[in-house]
Each structure stands twice: as structure tokens, then as C-alpha cells.
Scaffold this motif. Structure first.
Motif, PDB file in Angstrom:
ATOM      1  N   TYR A  25     -71.811  46.110  64.110  1.00  0.00           N
ATOM      2  CA  TYR A  25     -71.999  44.877  62.978  1.00  0.00           C
ATOM      3  C   TYR A  25     -72.428  45.387  61.845  1.00  0.00           C
ATOM      4  N   PRO A  26     -71.664  46.006  61.057  1.00  0.00           N
ATOM      5  CA  PRO A  26     -72.060  46.588  59.653  1.00  0.00           C
ATOM      6  C   PRO A  26     -72.210  45.232  58.850  1.00  0.00           C
ATOM      7  N   ASP A  27     -71.331  44.253  59.083  1.00  0.00           N
ATOM      8  CA  ASP A  27     -71.517  43.017  58.012  1.00  0.00           C
ATOM      9  C   ASP A  27     -72.332  41.980  58.552  1.00  0.00           C
ATOM     10  N   GLY A  28     -73.025  42.229  59.507  1.00  0.00           N
ATOM     11  CA  GLY A  28     -74.054  41.366  60.358  1.00  0.00           C
ATOM     12  C   GLY A  28     -73.393  40.838  61.625  1.00  0.00           C
ATOM     13  N   PHE A  29     -74.192  40.159  62.561  1.00  0.00           N
ATOM     14  CA  PHE A  29     -73.853  39.651  63.910  1.00  0.00           C
ATOM     15  C   PHE A  29     -73.652  38.217  63.942  1.00  0.00           C
ATOM     16  N   GLU A  30     -73.978  37.627  62.611  1.00  0.00           N
ATOM     17  CA  GLU A  30     -73.955  35.954  62.718  1.00  0.00           C
ATOM     18  C   GLU A  30     -72.808  35.321  63.423  1.00  0.00           C
ATOM     19  N   GLY A  31     -71.537  36.000  63.326  1.00  0.00           N
ATOM     20  CA  GLY A  31     -70.477  35.254  63.565  1.00  0.00           C
ATOM     21  C   GLY A  31     -70.142  35.749  65.139  1.00  0.00           C
ATOM     22  N   HIS A  32     -70.888  36.234  65.681  1.00  0.00           N
ATOM     23  CA  HIS A  32     -70.665  36.933  67.140  1.00  0.00           C
ATOM     24  C   HIS A  32     -71.848  36.771  68.017  1.00  0.00           C
ATOM     25  N   LEU A  33     -72.520  35.460  67.548  1.00  0.00           N
ATOM     26  CA  LEU A  33     -73.766  35.078  68.329  1.00  0.00           C
ATOM     27  C   LEU A  33     -73.222  33.992  69.498  1.00  0.00           C
ATOM     28  N   MET A  34     -73.949  34.310  70.598  1.00  0.00           N
ATOM     29  CA  MET A  34     -73.552  33.487  71.697  1.00  0.00           C
ATOM     30  C   MET A  34     -74.871  32.787  72.123  1.00  0.00           C
ATOM     31  N   ARG A  35     -74.692  31.488  72.441  1.00  0.00           N
ATOM     32  CA  ARG A  35     -75.785  30.538  72.743  1.00  0.00           C
ATOM     33  C   ARG A  35     -75.935  30.544  74.292  1.00  0.00           C
ATOM     34  N   LEU A  36     -77.105  30.994  75.026  1.00  0.00           N
ATOM     35  CA  LEU A  36     -77.326  30.835  76.253  1.00  0.00           C
ATOM     36  C   LEU A  36     -78.580  29.986  76.647  1.00  0.00           C
ATOM     37  N   GLN A  37     -78.553  29.716  77.823  1.00  0.00           N
ATOM     38  CA  GLN A  37     -80.053  28.946  78.428  1.00  0.00           C
ATOM     39  C   GLN A  37     -80.437  29.663  79.233  1.00  0.00           C
ATOM     40  N   ASN A  38     -81.885  29.597  79.197  1.00  0.00           N
ATOM     41  CA  ASN A  38     -82.890  30.282  80.314  1.00  0.00           C
ATOM     42  C   ASN A  38     -82.808  29.188  81.409  1.00  0.00           C
ATOM     43  N   ALA A  39     -83.825  29.586  82.528  1.00  0.00           N
ATOM     44  CA  ALA A  39     -83.883  29.028  83.394  1.00  0.00           C
ATOM     45  C   ALA A  39     -84.578  27.362  83.042  1.00  0.00           C
ATOM     46  N   LYS A  40     -85.464  27.245  82.235  1.00  0.00           N
ATOM     47  CA  LYS A  40     -85.848  26.063  81.675  1.00  0.00           C
ATOM     48  C   LYS A  40     -85.029  25.222  80.884  1.00  0.00           C
ATOM     49  N   LYS A  41     -83.750  25.772  80.742  1.00  0.00           N
ATOM     50  CA  LYS A  41     -82.576  25.075  79.955  1.00  0.00           C
ATOM     51  C   LYS A  41     -82.930  25.049  78.334  1.00  0.00           C
ATOM     52  N   GLU A  42     -83.692  26.130  77.987  1.00  0.00           N
ATOM     53  CA  GLU A  42     -84.027  26.313  76.520  1.00  0.00           C
ATOM     54  C   GLU A  42     -83.048  27.000  76.051  1.00  0.00           C
ATOM     55  N   PRO A  43     -82.542  26.892  75.006  1.00  0.00           N
ATOM     56  CA  PRO A  43     -81.366  27.588  74.407  1.00  0.00           C
ATOM     57  C   PRO A  43     -82.005  29.026  73.674  1.00  0.00           C
ATOM     58  N   PHE A  44     -81.152  29.881  73.727  1.00  0.00           N
ATOM     59  CA  PHE A  44     -81.690  31.354  73.080  1.00  0.00           C
ATOM     60  C   PHE A  44     -80.018  32.056  72.761  1.00  0.00           C
ATOM     61  N   PHE A  45     -80.373  32.887  71.653  1.00  0.00           N
ATOM     62  CA  PHE A  45     -78.885  33.182  71.156  1.00  0.00           C
ATOM     63  C   PHE A  45     -78.953  34.938  71.399  1.00  0.00           C
ATOM     64  N   VAL A  46     -77.836  35.553  71.595  1.00  0.00           N
ATOM     65  CA  VAL A  46     -77.573  37.029  72.134  1.00  0.00           C
ATOM     66  C   VAL A  46     -76.352  37.439  71.308  1.00  0.00           C
ATOM     67  N   VAL A  47     -76.454  38.750  71.175  1.00  0.00           N
ATOM     68  CA  VAL A  47     -75.255  39.314  70.897  1.00  0.00           C
ATOM     69  C   VAL A  47     -75.106  40.384  71.633  1.00  0.00           C
ATOM     70  N   PRO A  48     -73.641  40.904  71.954  1.00  0.00           N
ATOM     71  CA  PRO A  48     -73.466  42.027  73.025  1.00  0.00           C
ATOM     72  C   PRO A  48     -73.427  43.382  72.358  1.00  0.00           C
ATOM     73  N   LEU A  49     -73.780  44.218  72.824  1.00  0.00           N
ATOM     74  CA  LEU A  49     -73.987  45.583  72.582  1.00  0.00           C
ATOM     75  C   LEU A  49     -73.841  46.436  74.001  1.00  0.00           C
ATOM     76  N   GLU A  50     -72.639  47.260  73.735  1.00  0.00           N
ATOM     77  CA  GLU A  50     -72.200  48.271  74.975  1.00  0.00           C
ATOM     78  C   GLU A  50     -72.313  49.533  74.633  1.00  0.00           C
ATOM     79  N   THR A  51     -73.158  50.053  75.697  1.00  0.00           N
ATOM     80  CA  THR A  51     -73.087  51.509  75.616  1.00  0.00           C
ATOM     81  C   THR A  51     -72.005  52.228  76.738  1.00  0.00           C
TER      82      THR A  51
END
Length: 98
Positions: A25-51
């Protein structure tokens, strides 16, 4: 062989994974964020990274702005030199929270 799946906070990534994140993500990962929810239904954001053996979802700190949108917390997400489209997704139980 199926890849291991891990959810890991950006600040807990080792230097090799931070370098890979910067490379992917040389230009940043803002456009690649995904919104998920934890078990308490609180949102958090992630970006995928594969090895070669692991699929990471890297947690990114965000704050809600006055417009009701989310902004990346630049101070907390600064990866340093040493080393927005947000889609709604459901929490994938196949990932290990690390």
C-alpha cells in the motif's frame, strides 16, 4: 495447505510485516479499509495483508469525525521510515484475534 488467518493490530506488527504493508500500500490503505464488528457489535477497521503462509487482517485505528465518517488516526498508525472507501463486512470467525 490452507493459510493461517490472523487479526493483528498495526502497532503489534513486526518490522518485516510493516515493510510488506508499506510495499503493498505505497499510497496508503485508506481506500482498502474494511469495517468489521467484534462480538460486542462494536466496529473496527482492518486492511488485508497476505504472506506465503498467513492471511492477516491488520487492525487500523480510526476515529469518527463530525460528519459521521471515519478518519484514520495518523498518529497511532505511523509506521515510521524504519521498517475512502469503507465496505461493511461481517466478522470472520476463521481469523485468530492476535
Amino acid at each position: 495447505m490452507e493459510k493461517k488467518r490472523v487479526i493483528k493490530s498495526l502497532e503489534n506488527l513486526d518490522s518485516d510485516l510493516k515493510a510488506l504493508l508499506k510495499k503493498n500500500y505505497p499510497d496508503g490503505f485508506e481506500g482498502h479499509l474494511m469495517r468489521l464488528q467484534n462480538a460486542k457489535k462494536e466496529p473496527f477497521f482492518v486492511v488485508p495483508l497476505e504472506t506465503s503462509d498467513t492471511m492477516y487482517l491488520v487492525k487500523i485505528a480510526v476515529t469518527k469525525n463530525s460528519d459521521g465518517e471515519y478518519d484514520i488516526d495518523e498518529e497511532e498508525n505511523d509506521m515510521g521510515d524504519d521498517d475512502e472507501n469503507i465496505s461493511n463486512q461481517s466478522y470472520d470467525e476463521d481469523f485468530d484475534d492476535d
